[in-house]
Design an enzyme around this catalytic site. Structure first.
Site, PDB file in Angstrom:
ATOM      1  N   ASN A   1      11.275  76.037-118.570  1.00 16.64           N
ATOM      2  CA  ASN A   1      11.149  77.434-118.166  1.00 16.64           C
ATOM      3  C   ASN A   1      12.280  77.723-117.182  1.00 16.64           C
ATOM      4  O   ASN A   1      12.201  77.337-116.020  1.00 16.64           O
ATOM      5  CB  ASN A   1       9.770  77.644-117.513  1.00 16.64           C
ATOM      6  CG  ASN A   1       9.610  79.034-116.925  1.00 16.64           C
ATOM      7  OD1 ASN A   1      10.444  79.911-117.145  1.00 16.64           O
ATOM      8  ND2 ASN A   1       8.536  79.231-116.171  1.00 16.64           N
TER       9      ASN A   1
ATOM     10  N   LYS B   1      13.177  80.419-115.921  1.00 20.30           N
ATOM     11  CA  LYS B   1      12.883  81.546-115.015  1.00 20.30           C
ATOM     12  C   LYS B   1      14.090  82.477-114.943  1.00 20.30           C
ATOM     13  O   LYS B   1      14.821  82.612-115.933  1.00 20.30           O
ATOM     14  CB  LYS B   1      12.437  81.031-113.641  1.00 20.30           C
ATOM     15  CG  LYS B   1      11.278  80.041-113.776  1.00 20.30           C
ATOM     16  CD  LYS B   1      10.568  79.740-112.497  1.00 20.30           C
ATOM     17  CE  LYS B   1       9.444  78.750-112.791  1.00 20.30           C
ATOM     18  NZ  LYS B   1       8.651  78.441-111.607  1.00 20.30           N
TER      19      LYS B   1
ATOM     20  N   HIS C   1       2.081  83.306-117.117  1.00 21.25           N
ATOM     21  CA  HIS C   1       2.584  82.429-116.046  1.00 21.25           C
ATOM     22  C   HIS C   1       2.086  82.964-114.701  1.00 21.25           C
ATOM     23  O   HIS C   1       1.974  84.182-114.512  1.00 21.25           O
ATOM     24  CB  HIS C   1       4.114  82.396-116.082  1.00 21.25           C
ATOM     25  CG  HIS C   1       4.693  81.336-115.192  1.00 21.25           C
ATOM     26  ND1 HIS C   1       4.806  81.521-113.831  1.00 21.25           N
ATOM     27  CD2 HIS C   1       5.149  80.093-115.449  1.00 21.25           C
ATOM     28  CE1 HIS C   1       5.313  80.423-113.292  1.00 21.25           C
ATOM     29  NE2 HIS C   1       5.532  79.543-114.250  1.00 21.25           N
TER      30      HIS C   1
ATOM     31  N   GLU D   1       3.521  83.349-111.974  1.00 22.01           N
ATOM     32  CA  GLU D   1       4.447  84.305-111.331  1.00 22.01           C
ATOM     33  C   GLU D   1       4.265  85.702-111.921  1.00 22.01           C
ATOM     34  O   GLU D   1       4.376  86.703-111.218  1.00 22.01           O
ATOM     35  CB  GLU D   1       5.894  83.800-111.473  1.00 22.01           C
ATOM     36  CG  GLU D   1       6.166  82.646-110.508  1.00 22.01           C
ATOM     37  CD  GLU D   1       7.223  81.660-110.956  1.00 22.01           C
ATOM     38  OE1 GLU D   1       8.021  81.969-111.865  1.00 22.01           O
ATOM     39  OE2 GLU D   1       7.247  80.540-110.400  1.00 22.01           O
TER      40      GLU D   1
ATOM     41  N   GLU E   1      -0.839  74.686-114.722  1.00 27.63           N
ATOM     42  CA  GLU E   1       0.164  74.708-113.660  1.00 27.63           C
ATOM     43  C   GLU E   1      -0.499  75.113-112.344  1.00 27.63           C
ATOM     44  O   GLU E   1      -0.645  76.312-112.059  1.00 27.63           O
ATOM     45  CB  GLU E   1       1.264  75.728-113.993  1.00 27.63           C
ATOM     46  CG  GLU E   1       1.990  75.447-115.282  1.00 27.63           C
ATOM     47  CD  GLU E   1       3.368  76.093-115.285  1.00 27.63           C
ATOM     48  OE1 GLU E   1       4.353  75.367-115.422  1.00 27.63           O
ATOM     49  OE2 GLU E   1       3.453  77.323-115.120  1.00 27.63           O
TER      50      GLU E   1
ATOM     51  N   GLY F   1       7.301  74.854-107.918  1.00 24.54           N
ATOM     52  CA  GLY F   1       8.482  75.084-107.091  1.00 24.54           C
ATOM     53  C   GLY F   1       8.355  74.583-105.665  1.00 24.54           C
ATOM     54  O   GLY F   1       9.177  74.892-104.811  1.00 24.54           O
TER      55      GLY F   1
ATOM     56  N   SER G   1       6.495  71.215-110.325  1.00 30.47           N
ATOM     57  CA  SER G   1       7.354  70.184-109.719  1.00 30.47           C
ATOM     58  C   SER G   1       7.381  68.900-110.542  1.00 30.47           C
ATOM     59  O   SER G   1       7.464  67.797-109.986  1.00 30.47           O
ATOM     60  CB  SER G   1       6.938  69.905-108.270  1.00 30.47           C
ATOM     61  OG  SER G   1       7.056  71.079-107.495  1.00 30.47           O
TER      62      SER G   1
HETATM   63  P1  PGA Z   1       8.647  74.005-111.345  1.00 35.39           P
HETATM   64  O1  PGA Z   1       8.081  75.265-112.206  1.00 35.39           O
HETATM   65  O2  PGA Z   1       8.814  72.867-112.318  1.00 35.39           O
HETATM   66  O3  PGA Z   1       9.934  74.482-110.763  1.00 35.39           O
HETATM   67  O4  PGA Z   1       7.600  73.712-110.308  1.00 35.39           O
HETATM   68  C1  PGA Z   1       7.188  75.082-113.254  1.00 35.39           C
HETATM   69  C2  PGA Z   1       6.798  76.413-113.833  1.00 35.39           C
HETATM   70  O5  PGA Z   1       6.591  77.364-113.076  1.00 35.39           O
HETATM   71  O6  PGA Z   1       6.677  76.568-115.064  1.00 35.39           O
END
Ligand code: PGA
Length: 254
Positions: free
Chosen positions: A10, A12, A99, A101, A171, A177, A217
């Site tokens: 992803n 982003k 997601h 976010e 997640e 993140g 992460s």
């Molecule tokens: P990250 O994000 O690996 O940077 O923690 C994962 C995600 O939000 O899909």
């Protein structure tokens, strides 16, 4: 469809155009050379790069292209949105839906997320349905109920066939993140609960066939331990998917 070991990147809202093309071609070359053909690899770039990357990566490449979001209506007055049907026309194979976010920053509620899942399936693509609890829910010990509710509201209504064509990504929001990965035990606990929940609703066989990814992460160092958990079938990778080497190493962690 049976469970498939999967590494999905992803991206982003990252990468300038030239960086995006370079990253994609590096990943595709490494996937072809190094990743076992039983492993599914997917990259989900920002929407503006989908068309050029779709042209770079042939449909029969082992690297698949996904989108990070789409809108369920087929067309109309929805300024700034991209229709799910448009992505299907462009040859997109996967769409991330719900997601955290999108849920937190853009106010996506369960009902919209459910419509998005339906639209992705109706257009012949595979949803990557995201769920996961915030820190306060984890601390209160109610994370299993919380995630089960998200599954219930987002994908329980699907037919057996559609559900088996849906990827689920667990997640935990506190791990996204933050560098604070869930431990393999924490991930396994929730993945098992998701599979049990689906088993109770739809039967054992359907549950056994569903691919459930971990995200938050995840990187090349922790992926082998996470992916060796019985109910973890791979990862949805954010930060670590922006470097070809680390993403491909994750895809080699099964
Ligand atoms: P990250 O994000 O690996 O940077 O923690 C994962 C995600 O939000 O899909």
């Amino acid at each position: 469809m049976a469970r498939i070991n999967t590494a999905a990147g992803n991206w982003k809202m990252n990468q300038q155009p030239e960086e995006a093309y370079k990253l994609c071609s590096e990943i595709e070359n490494m996937v072809k050379d190094e990743v076992d053909s039983s492993v599914r690899t997917i990259i989900c770039p920002p929407l503006v790069y989908i068309n050029p990357l779709r042209r770079m990566v042939s449909k029969d490449s082992p690297l698949k292209i996904g989108a990070q979001n789409s809108y369920p209506e087929p067309k109309g007055a929805y300024t700034g949105e991209v229709a799910t049907a448009m992505l299907a026309e462009m040859g997109v194979d996967y769409v991330i839906v719900g997601h955290s976010e999108r849920r937190m920053l853009f106010g996506e509620v369960d009902d919209l997320v459910k419509k998005k899942v339906d639209a992705v399936l109706e257009n012949g693509m595979t949803p990557i349905f995201c769920c996961g609890e915030p820190l306060e829910i984890r601390d209160s010990g109610k994370h299993l109920e919380y995630v089960s509710d998200q599954i219930s509201n987002g994908v329980s209504h699907l037919s057996d066939n559609d559900l088996q064509n849906t990827l689920i990504a667990y997640e935990p929001i506190w791990a996204i993140g933050t560098g604070r990965t869930a431990s393999p035990e924490q991930a396994q606990e929730v993945h098992k609960e998701i599979r049990n929940f689906i088993s109770n609703e739809k039967g054992k066989e359907i549950a056994a066939n569903i691919t459930i990814l971990y995200g938050g992460s995840c990187n090349a160092e922790n992926a082998p331990d996470l992916f060796s958990c019985e109910d973890v079938d791979g990862g949805l990778i954010g930060g670590a998917s922006l470097k070809a080497r680390s993403f491909v190493d994750i895809a080699k962690s099964f």
